[in-house]
Design an enzyme around this catalytic site. Structure first.
Site, PDB file in Angstrom:
ATOM      1  N   ASP A  46      64.334  28.052   9.320  1.00 47.91           N
ATOM      2  CA  ASP A  46      64.237  27.923  10.780  1.00 47.91           C
ATOM      3  C   ASP A  46      65.312  28.753  11.479  1.00 47.91           C
ATOM      4  O   ASP A  46      65.906  28.352  12.471  1.00 47.91           O
ATOM      5  CB  ASP A  46      64.183  26.467  11.266  1.00 47.91           C
ATOM      6  CG  ASP A  46      65.264  25.622  10.670  1.00 47.91           C
ATOM      7  OD1 ASP A  46      66.088  26.192   9.944  1.00 47.91           O
ATOM      8  OD2 ASP A  46      65.279  24.408  10.937  1.00 47.91           O
ATOM      9  N   HIS A 248      71.596  59.076  14.093  1.00 55.41           N
ATOM     10  CA  HIS A 248      71.309  57.641  14.224  1.00 55.41           C
ATOM     11  C   HIS A 248      72.146  56.808  13.254  1.00 55.41           C
ATOM     12  O   HIS A 248      71.680  55.787  12.728  1.00 55.41           O
ATOM     13  CB  HIS A 248      69.812  57.365  14.010  1.00 55.41           C
ATOM     14  CG  HIS A 248      68.962  57.871  15.139  1.00 55.41           C
ATOM     15  ND1 HIS A 248      67.596  57.994  15.054  1.00 55.41           N
ATOM     16  CD2 HIS A 248      69.293  58.284  16.387  1.00 55.41           C
ATOM     17  CE1 HIS A 248      67.128  58.466  16.209  1.00 55.41           C
ATOM     18  NE2 HIS A 248      68.132  58.648  17.031  1.00 55.41           N
ATOM     19  N   ASP A 265      78.686  55.589  20.432  1.00 52.91           N
ATOM     20  CA  ASP A 265      77.545  55.550  21.364  1.00 52.91           C
ATOM     21  C   ASP A 265      77.143  54.089  21.459  1.00 52.91           C
ATOM     22  O   ASP A 265      76.619  53.534  20.495  1.00 52.91           O
ATOM     23  CB  ASP A 265      76.414  56.420  20.807  1.00 52.91           C
ATOM     24  CG  ASP A 265      75.187  56.450  21.718  1.00 52.91           C
ATOM     25  OD1 ASP A 265      75.048  55.559  22.588  1.00 52.91           O
ATOM     26  OD2 ASP A 265      74.354  57.365  21.535  1.00 52.91           O
ATOM     27  N   ASP A 276      74.258  52.873  28.460  1.00 56.75           N
ATOM     28  CA  ASP A 276      74.180  53.728  27.264  1.00 56.75           C
ATOM     29  C   ASP A 276      75.260  54.795  27.405  1.00 56.75           C
ATOM     30  O   ASP A 276      75.092  55.739  28.171  1.00 56.75           O
ATOM     31  CB  ASP A 276      72.762  54.335  27.212  1.00 56.75           C
ATOM     32  CG  ASP A 276      72.531  55.200  25.993  1.00 56.75           C
ATOM     33  OD1 ASP A 276      73.400  55.235  25.102  1.00 56.75           O
ATOM     34  OD2 ASP A 276      71.466  55.858  25.948  1.00 56.75           O
ATOM     35  N   HIS A 355      68.941  67.530  19.994  1.00 58.86           N
ATOM     36  CA  HIS A 355      68.244  66.489  20.762  1.00 58.86           C
ATOM     37  C   HIS A 355      68.176  66.880  22.237  1.00 58.86           C
ATOM     38  O   HIS A 355      68.806  67.844  22.667  1.00 58.86           O
ATOM     39  CB  HIS A 355      68.902  65.112  20.563  1.00 58.86           C
ATOM     40  CG  HIS A 355      70.355  65.013  20.949  1.00 58.86           C
ATOM     41  ND1 HIS A 355      70.774  64.956  22.260  1.00 58.86           N
ATOM     42  CD2 HIS A 355      71.479  64.958  20.190  1.00 58.86           C
ATOM     43  CE1 HIS A 355      72.092  64.841  22.288  1.00 58.86           C
ATOM     44  NE2 HIS A 355      72.553  64.859  21.047  1.00 58.86           N
ATOM     45  N   HIS A 359      67.412  60.649  28.952  1.00 53.54           N
ATOM     46  CA  HIS A 359      66.189  59.848  29.023  1.00 53.54           C
ATOM     47  C   HIS A 359      66.335  58.847  30.156  1.00 53.54           C
ATOM     48  O   HIS A 359      67.446  58.556  30.604  1.00 53.54           O
ATOM     49  CB  HIS A 359      65.971  59.120  27.684  1.00 53.54           C
ATOM     50  CG  HIS A 359      67.197  58.401  27.175  1.00 53.54           C
ATOM     51  ND1 HIS A 359      67.550  57.145  27.603  1.00 53.54           N
ATOM     52  CD2 HIS A 359      68.184  58.785  26.319  1.00 53.54           C
ATOM     53  CE1 HIS A 359      68.673  56.773  27.015  1.00 53.54           C
ATOM     54  NE2 HIS A 359      69.102  57.757  26.223  1.00 53.54           N
ATOM     55  N   HIS A 366      65.800  53.442  26.142  1.00 59.59           N
ATOM     56  CA  HIS A 366      64.921  54.593  26.413  1.00 59.59           C
ATOM     57  C   HIS A 366      63.818  54.019  27.292  1.00 59.59           C
ATOM     58  O   HIS A 366      62.833  53.481  26.798  1.00 59.59           O
ATOM     59  CB  HIS A 366      64.374  55.190  25.123  1.00 59.59           C
ATOM     60  CG  HIS A 366      65.423  55.955  24.361  1.00 59.59           C
ATOM     61  ND1 HIS A 366      65.120  56.882  23.407  1.00 59.59           N
ATOM     62  CD2 HIS A 366      66.778  55.958  24.451  1.00 59.59           C
ATOM     63  CE1 HIS A 366      66.244  57.404  22.916  1.00 59.59           C
ATOM     64  NE2 HIS A 366      67.265  56.847  23.531  1.00 59.59           N
ATOM     65  N   GLU A 389      73.550  63.402  28.199  1.00 63.51           N
ATOM     66  CA  GLU A 389      74.252  63.236  26.928  1.00 63.51           C
ATOM     67  C   GLU A 389      74.206  64.462  26.020  1.00 63.51           C
ATOM     68  O   GLU A 389      73.669  64.404  24.914  1.00 63.51           O
ATOM     69  CB  GLU A 389      73.694  62.022  26.183  1.00 63.51           C
ATOM     70  CG  GLU A 389      72.168  61.973  26.064  1.00 63.51           C
ATOM     71  CD  GLU A 389      71.711  60.731  25.297  1.00 63.51           C
ATOM     72  OE1 GLU A 389      72.211  60.532  24.179  1.00 63.51           O
ATOM     73  OE2 GLU A 389      70.873  59.980  25.811  1.00 63.51           O
ATOM     74  N   TYR A 393      76.955  69.384  17.114  1.00 61.75           N
ATOM     75  CA  TYR A 393      77.061  68.799  15.784  1.00 61.75           C
ATOM     76  C   TYR A 393      77.182  69.957  14.804  1.00 61.75           C
ATOM     77  O   TYR A 393      76.204  70.639  14.513  1.00 61.75           O
ATOM     78  CB  TYR A 393      75.825  67.928  15.503  1.00 61.75           C
ATOM     79  CG  TYR A 393      75.558  66.967  16.653  1.00 61.75           C
ATOM     80  CD1 TYR A 393      76.197  65.733  16.721  1.00 61.75           C
ATOM     81  CD2 TYR A 393      74.712  67.329  17.723  1.00 61.75           C
ATOM     82  CE1 TYR A 393      75.988  64.868  17.799  1.00 61.75           C
ATOM     83  CE2 TYR A 393      74.508  66.487  18.798  1.00 61.75           C
ATOM     84  CZ  TYR A 393      75.149  65.258  18.827  1.00 61.75           C
ATOM     85  OH  TYR A 393      74.944  64.421  19.906  1.00 61.75           O
ATOM     86  N   ARG A 410      79.544  63.955  21.201  1.00 56.41           N
ATOM     87  CA  ARG A 410      78.558  63.707  22.266  1.00 56.41           C
ATOM     88  C   ARG A 410      79.281  63.001  23.401  1.00 56.41           C
ATOM     89  O   ARG A 410      80.161  62.161  23.157  1.00 56.41           O
ATOM     90  CB  ARG A 410      77.393  62.856  21.748  1.00 56.41           C
ATOM     91  CG  ARG A 410      76.375  62.494  22.829  1.00 56.41           C
ATOM     92  CD  ARG A 410      75.025  61.997  22.279  1.00 56.41           C
ATOM     93  NE  ARG A 410      75.116  60.756  21.538  1.00 56.41           N
ATOM     94  CZ  ARG A 410      75.098  60.662  20.227  1.00 56.41           C
ATOM     95  NH1 ARG A 410      74.963  61.754  19.465  1.00 56.41           N
ATOM     96  NH2 ARG A 410      75.190  59.485  19.624  1.00 56.41           N
ATOM     97  N   GLU A 412      78.197  60.976  26.893  1.00 51.85           N
ATOM     98  CA  GLU A 412      76.995  60.430  27.542  1.00 51.85           C
ATOM     99  C   GLU A 412      77.377  59.506  28.691  1.00 51.85           C
ATOM    100  O   GLU A 412      78.173  58.579  28.513  1.00 51.85           O
ATOM    101  CB  GLU A 412      76.168  59.640  26.514  1.00 51.85           C
ATOM    102  CG  GLU A 412      74.965  58.920  27.109  1.00 51.85           C
ATOM    103  CD  GLU A 412      74.087  58.261  26.058  1.00 51.85           C
ATOM    104  OE1 GLU A 412      74.607  57.889  24.998  1.00 51.85           O
ATOM    105  OE2 GLU A 412      72.875  58.129  26.327  1.00 51.85           O
TER     106      GLU A 412
HETATM  107  N1  GLY Z   1      71.958  55.305  22.337  1.00 49.04           N
HETATM  108  C1  GLY Z   1      70.732  55.951  22.229  1.00 49.04           C
HETATM  109  C2  GLY Z   1      70.724  57.183  22.993  1.00 49.04           C
HETATM  110  O1  GLY Z   1      71.759  57.674  23.379  1.00 49.04           O
HETATM  111  O2  GLY Z   1      69.707  57.711  23.300  1.00 49.04           O
HETATM  112 MN    MN Z   2      73.516  56.623  23.644  1.00 48.00          MN
HETATM  113 MN    MN Z   3      71.075  57.821  25.439  1.00 48.76          MN
END
Ligand code: GLY
Ligand code: MN
Ligand code: MN
Length: 442
Positions: A46, A248, A265, A276, A355, A359, A366, A389, A393, A410, A412
């Site tokens: 449970d 990721h 991140d 984010d 990338h 977004h 996202h 962002e 790399y 990065r 962001e």
């Molecule tokens: N944290 C996911 C992105 O930056 O898109």
């Molecule tokens: Mn992010």
């Molecule tokens: Mn992001």
């Protein structure tokens, strides 16, 4: 630590009702909308995975329990806005905590009527009677797709084919276009999520020192989120050194490199609204000269990109602006051969930047909403919120000068489109190298 604790609810019940009204106006009379709550997901015995309401359902109801169904019937005299949900149950509530119940749904969430979810199969076909079109998230849940067809077929059979929706259409586009433009209440939630997430990032910078593990920095982020009652908006990335090259990366359990960088991140959600943020900083508190050179390229790219987040500009423009500045920097450092335009046209920069630059951001990290309309990049409008962002790399290939190898960066931020200057919701957390070093010195 900065940031007072806020426990008040920022989205008023009238707002949820207003959202439903707007959607009903869009679908029109003789239509109905059906939308299900997210199910609970058992892990074992449970024990359950943490419950997170479906974002579409949360957007339209503010109701945070499983086993519920929203039904909207524009123009129905006996009540347009209906919630099916669990009834109050003192025995179950002793184990699982309080339920809002049917009266709560009517009184606190502004529904015209509420019925037990256990009566759904009995009641729903009748509600379909005057409807010619049924909108729901077709294909999202095969079980619900089938149930809807079943309800309709039953009504059809009982009425000799005269009653029930002839058309079943996807709700996705109408609902997601609505979610794309953030209301005043939503902006307040997003500002709050941004603030807590920014403070968490600052906290990680302040405590970071040689000899630490990624896990310890992750704990600092969670400490700041949790003390505000906020869950993470997604699994954070806390990536030391070469781990930052794994886009990721989520293991977050390795020793930090003494003289390397750490890329974080991470963001939390407040009343369902996500932040984010990415920052990259030197574990030992001082950028080396090569780290700083690469970092400054990414930072310049981010500033150039943020400057494109304005009404009337296509979504694609901020990505293109970032790419140009990144490529100019890489060409100048000799990491890309030839001229800037050729590198952009041929996509050679993707070796170091693979990338997109951002977004939509909202109830989902996202977030929903089309990026292209009629095969064109869609134009930005006031009160859209998106991330900016850019990153670089750089691996350890033989043709890369040794001092630039294994650097992943990065930066962001979360940015709102306004009539004037872009509003950076996450600007509380520093990003200029000198400012980062100062924060890390304490
Ligand atoms: N944290 C996911 C992105 O930056 O898109
Ligand atoms: Mn992010
Ligand atoms: Mn992001």
């Amino acid at each position: 630590m900065p940031g007072e604790i806020v426990t008040t609810v920022m989205i008023r019940p009238e707002e949820f009702s207003r959202r439903r009204q707007r959607l009903m106006a869009e679908v029109g009379e003789h239509s109905m909308v059906v939308l299900a709550a997210a199910p609970e997901r058992p892990r074992n015995g449970d024990t359950f995975y943490p419950y997170r309401q479906d974002s579409d359902f949360l957007y339209l109801t503010g109701f945070n329990e499983p086993e519920a169904m929203l039904v909207l019937l524009p123009g129905r005299e006996a009540g347009e806005q209906i919630l099916f949900c669990r009834e109050r149950d003192p025995d179950r509530e002793r184990w699982d905590g309080p339920r809002l119940g049917l009266d709560g749904a009517r009184e606190q969430l502004g529904f015209d009527d509420a019925f037990p979810i256990t009566d759904l199969d009995d009641i729903l076909p009748g509600l379909m009677e005057g409807c010619s079109r049924l909108h729901h998230l077709v294909g999202k849940d095969a079980g619900l797709d089938q149930r809807i067809i079943g309800w309709r077929n039953r009504l059809r059979a009982e009425s000799k084919g005269e009653k029930g929706p002839g058309e079943i259409v996807s709700l996705e586009h109408l609902l997601h276009e609505q979610r794309l433009i953030k209301s005043r209440d939503e902006r307040r939630c997003m500002a709050r999520a941004a603030r807590i997430s920014a403070d968490a990032m600052t906290r990680a910078m302040q405590v970071c020192k040689r000899g630490m593990n990624e896990a310890e920095l992750t704990a600092e982020l969670f400490h700041e989120y949790q003390r505000h009652g906020c869950p993470p908006a997604y699994l954070p990335i806390v990536a030391g050194g070469t781990n930052a090259l794994v886009l990721h990366y989520i293991a977050n359990n390795q020793p930090l490199p003494d003289d390397g960088l750490v890329l974080i991140d991470a963001g939390c959600e407040f009343e369902g609204y996500a932040a984010d943020i990415s920052r990259t900083f030197p574990v030992n508190g001082r950028f080396s000269a090569p780290q700083r050179e690469i970092y400054n390229i990414v930072l310049a790219a981010q500033y150039a990109a943020i400057d494109e987040v304005r009404p009337g500009r296509p979504f694609q423009a901020f990505h293109d602006a970032a790419v140009r500045v990144l490529v100019e920097g890489l060409v100048e450092l000799g990491l890309l051969p030839g001229d800037v335009d050729t590198n952009i046209e041929q996509g050679l920069f993707r070796r170091f930047y693979m990338h997109k630059t951002g977004h939509w951001l909202g109830l989902d990290v996202h977030d929903v909403g089309d990026y292209r309309i009629d095969e064109q990049s869609r134009v930005l409008e006031k009160n859209m919120v998106l991330t900016v962002e850019p990153g670089l790399y750089i691996g350890d290939d033989d043709d890369i000068p040794a001092h630039f190898r294994n650097i992943g960066i990065r930066i962001e931020d979360d940015v709102r489109v306004t009539e004037g200057e872009p509003e950076v919701l996450t600007e509380r957390v520093v990003k200029a190298p000198d400012d980062i070093e100062q924060v890390m010195r304490g």
